[in-house]
Scaffold this motif. Structure first.
Motif, short mmCIF file in Angstrom:
data_model
loop_
_atom_site.label_atom_id
_atom_site.label_comp_id
_atom_site.label_asym_id
_atom_site.label_seq_id
_atom_site.Cartn_x
_atom_site.Cartn_y
_atom_site.Cartn_z
N PHE A 245 23.51 34.68 -59.43
CA PHE A 245 23.12 33.31 -59.78
C PHE A 245 21.67 33.22 -60.24
O PHE A 245 21.32 32.35 -61.03
CB PHE A 245 23.32 32.36 -58.60
CG PHE A 245 24.74 31.93 -58.35
CD1 PHE A 245 25.74 32.16 -59.28
CD2 PHE A 245 25.09 31.29 -57.16
CE1 PHE A 245 27.05 31.77 -59.05
CE2 PHE A 245 26.40 30.89 -56.92
CZ PHE A 245 27.38 31.13 -57.86
N HIS A 246 20.82 34.09 -59.69
CA HIS A 246 19.38 34.08 -59.93
C HIS A 246 18.82 32.72 -59.49
O HIS A 246 19.56 31.79 -59.18
CB HIS A 246 19.10 34.38 -61.39
CG HIS A 246 17.82 35.14 -61.61
ND1 HIS A 246 17.48 36.24 -60.87
CD2 HIS A 246 16.80 34.98 -62.51
CE1 HIS A 246 16.33 36.73 -61.30
NE2 HIS A 246 15.88 35.98 -62.28
N ASP A 247 17.52 32.58 -59.42
CA ASP A 247 16.93 31.31 -59.01
C ASP A 247 15.47 31.27 -59.43
O ASP A 247 14.93 32.25 -59.97
CB ASP A 247 17.10 31.07 -57.50
CG ASP A 247 16.57 32.21 -56.63
OD1 ASP A 247 15.70 32.98 -57.10
OD2 ASP A 247 17.02 32.33 -55.48
N ALA A 248 14.83 30.14 -59.18
CA ALA A 248 13.45 29.95 -59.62
C ALA A 248 12.50 30.91 -58.89
O ALA A 248 11.52 31.38 -59.47
CB ALA A 248 13.02 28.51 -59.40
N GLY A 249 12.78 31.18 -57.62
CA GLY A 249 11.93 32.10 -56.88
C GLY A 249 11.96 33.50 -57.47
O GLY A 249 10.92 34.16 -57.59
N SER A 250 13.14 33.94 -57.87
CA SER A 250 13.26 35.27 -58.47
C SER A 250 12.60 35.31 -59.85
O SER A 250 11.97 36.31 -60.21
CB SER A 250 14.74 35.66 -58.59
OG SER A 250 15.33 35.75 -57.31
N VAL A 251 12.75 34.24 -60.62
CA VAL A 251 12.08 34.17 -61.92
C VAL A 251 10.57 34.29 -61.75
O VAL A 251 9.89 35.03 -62.49
CB VAL A 251 12.45 32.87 -62.65
CG1 VAL A 251 11.57 32.67 -63.89
CG2 VAL A 251 13.92 32.86 -63.04
N HIS A 252 10.04 33.60 -60.75
CA HIS A 252 8.60 33.61 -60.52
C HIS A 252 8.12 34.94 -59.95
O HIS A 252 7.10 35.48 -60.40
CB HIS A 252 8.23 32.47 -59.56
CG HIS A 252 6.78 32.43 -59.19
ND1 HIS A 252 6.26 33.08 -58.09
CD2 HIS A 252 5.73 31.82 -59.80
CE1 HIS A 252 4.96 32.87 -58.02
NE2 HIS A 252 4.61 32.11 -59.05
N ASN A 253 8.85 35.48 -58.97
CA ASN A 253 8.37 36.66 -58.25
C ASN A 253 8.63 37.97 -58.98
O ASN A 253 7.84 38.92 -58.84
CB ASN A 253 9.03 36.72 -56.87
CG ASN A 253 8.54 35.65 -55.93
OD1 ASN A 253 7.38 35.25 -55.99
ND2 ASN A 253 9.42 35.16 -55.07
N TYR A 254 9.72 38.04 -59.73
CA TYR A 254 10.12 39.32 -60.32
C TYR A 254 10.35 39.17 -61.83
O TYR A 254 11.49 39.17 -62.30
CB TYR A 254 11.40 39.83 -59.63
CG TYR A 254 11.37 39.67 -58.14
CD1 TYR A 254 10.38 40.24 -57.36
CD2 TYR A 254 12.34 38.88 -57.49
CE1 TYR A 254 10.34 40.06 -55.98
CE2 TYR A 254 12.31 38.71 -56.12
CZ TYR A 254 11.31 39.29 -55.37
OH TYR A 254 11.27 39.11 -54.02
#
Length: 371
Positions: A245-254
């Motif tokens: 699903f991915h998410d905003a935290g993953s977009v920001h962190n990785y």
């Protein structure tokens, strides 16, 4: 250019609503396969989606090995057709009897659980042996996260020997989750993971030298997925979860992880309580509340949105564009943490090609299904 988040008709969608964009989910699954190299290297964690429908999309791609954290998730996976499950959680208390019931209910499913302490391991062994059942047990190794797991060393070798010597359980390999590495730079993250991983590899070598079988090493969460995928080790099984699903935290962190957020929350304006303020209906019952309040939702179409506060049924945002909104207006927001966001919804509205095409139950959001 058409937005990947277009929905032609939202009139029948109650808000806040979890909306899964199926095309993006399938794209993310294909990217997972590309990174892994082939489906046999993957053991994705279902805790992100908790949905039989997503599991079936994975099975269609040849991803037959799966990972979960609860017995409800294990039952969801088995019901969807999965026949190889790692329940990556240490069984204690009443869950020990539930493991036995799961084995009776799904005798054709290869099940492994984890253990990091001799007492619950002995209790699990005694219970299963008394019922003439058996289950695989993976050694839960602390790869640096300090959440669960035994530190690699003499005690870890002794515990794995206990698994091998105990009736009702069988040594099933090593579980080493290292999801604590949040370094933004991929090179720094790889170096940090490598420092922890050498202890896991040394433990594996000690187990083999002691004549103990190590059939597999279940490794990595989302942050380390491509790093572990690059290892030339046939025993490693890769278990990303959030990537589906991915998410905003993953977009920001990785930023090195090239996945696309595929599960968003549709929300509507319910009030305009003051100058530059807009209140949406996506409270803590609609989106995960474990991140800091300012980061719980990212508004991709409202760049200056600043979350002021959140309650059970309300999210108050400050924006210079507040005057553009009226009650009933809609926004799609990307959860900062999608896994617990899935868990607060009974079902997901499924969109493909801009149309609502289905509704997927979030089956394993509950702690118990039938077992």
């Amino acid at each position: 250019m058409t937005s990947p988040y277009s929905i032609a008709d939202t009139s029948e969608i109650f808000t806040p609503a979890l909306v899964v964009f199926r095309d993006l989910v399938e794209q993310n699954l294909d990217t997972m396969l590309q990174i892994a190299g082939e489906p046999g290297r993957l053991r994705p964690h279902c805790k992100t989606h908790k949905m039989a429908a997503v599991t079936r999309l994975e099975l269609e791609r040849g991803i037959t090995k799966h990972k979960c954290a609860t017995l409800a998730e294990a039952e969801m996976l088995a019901g969807a057709g999965v026949r190889d499950i790692v329940l990556a959680y240490n069984m204690v208390g009443a869950n020990i009897a539930r493991v036995a019931e799961f084995r009776r209910t799904y005798p054709d499913v290869e099940l492994a659980v984890t253990a990091d302490h001799p007492i619950p391991l002995e209790q699990l062994s005694d219970h299963l042996a008394a019922e003439g059942l058996s289950v695989g047990v993976m050694l839960d190794v602390d790869a640096g996260m300090h959440r669960t797991g035994i530190v690699p060393g003499d005690a870890a070798v002794a515990l794995y020997q206990q698994i091998a010597d105990s009736p009702g359980v069988e040594p099933a390999g090593i579980h080493a989750y290292d999801g604590h590495h949040h370094e933004h730079d991929a090179g720094e993250r790889a170096a940090a993971i490598e420092e922890d991983w050498r202890h896991v590899e040394a433990l594996r070598q000690r187990l083999l030298e002691a004549g103990l079988p190590v059939a597999k090493i279940v490794a990595s969460g989302t942050p380390g997925f491509p790093i572990h995928a690059a290892r030339n080790d046939p025993l490693i099984e890769l278990s990303p979860g959030t990537t589906v699903f991915h998410d905003a935290g993953s977009v920001h962190n990785y930023p090195d992880l090239h996945f696309t957020p595929a599960a968003l929350v549709l929300t509507r304006v319910i009030s305009l309580p003051g100058e530059n303020l807009v209140t949406f209906d996506v409270g803590s019952k609609g989106i995960a509340s474990d991140p800091p309040v300012q980061k719980r939702a990212m508004f991709p179409n409202l760049a200056d949105a600043e979350i002021v506060s959140q309650n059970e049924e309300h999210l108050i945002v400050r924006t210079q564009r507040a005057a553009e909104f009226a009650p009933g207006d809609e926004q799609l927001v990307i959860p900062w943490h999608v896994c617990p966001t899935s868990a607060v919804h009974k079902e997901a509205v499924v969109v493909a090609g801009g149309q609502v095409v289905d509704r997927w139950p979030v089956t394993a959001r509950d702690r118990q299904l039938t077992i």
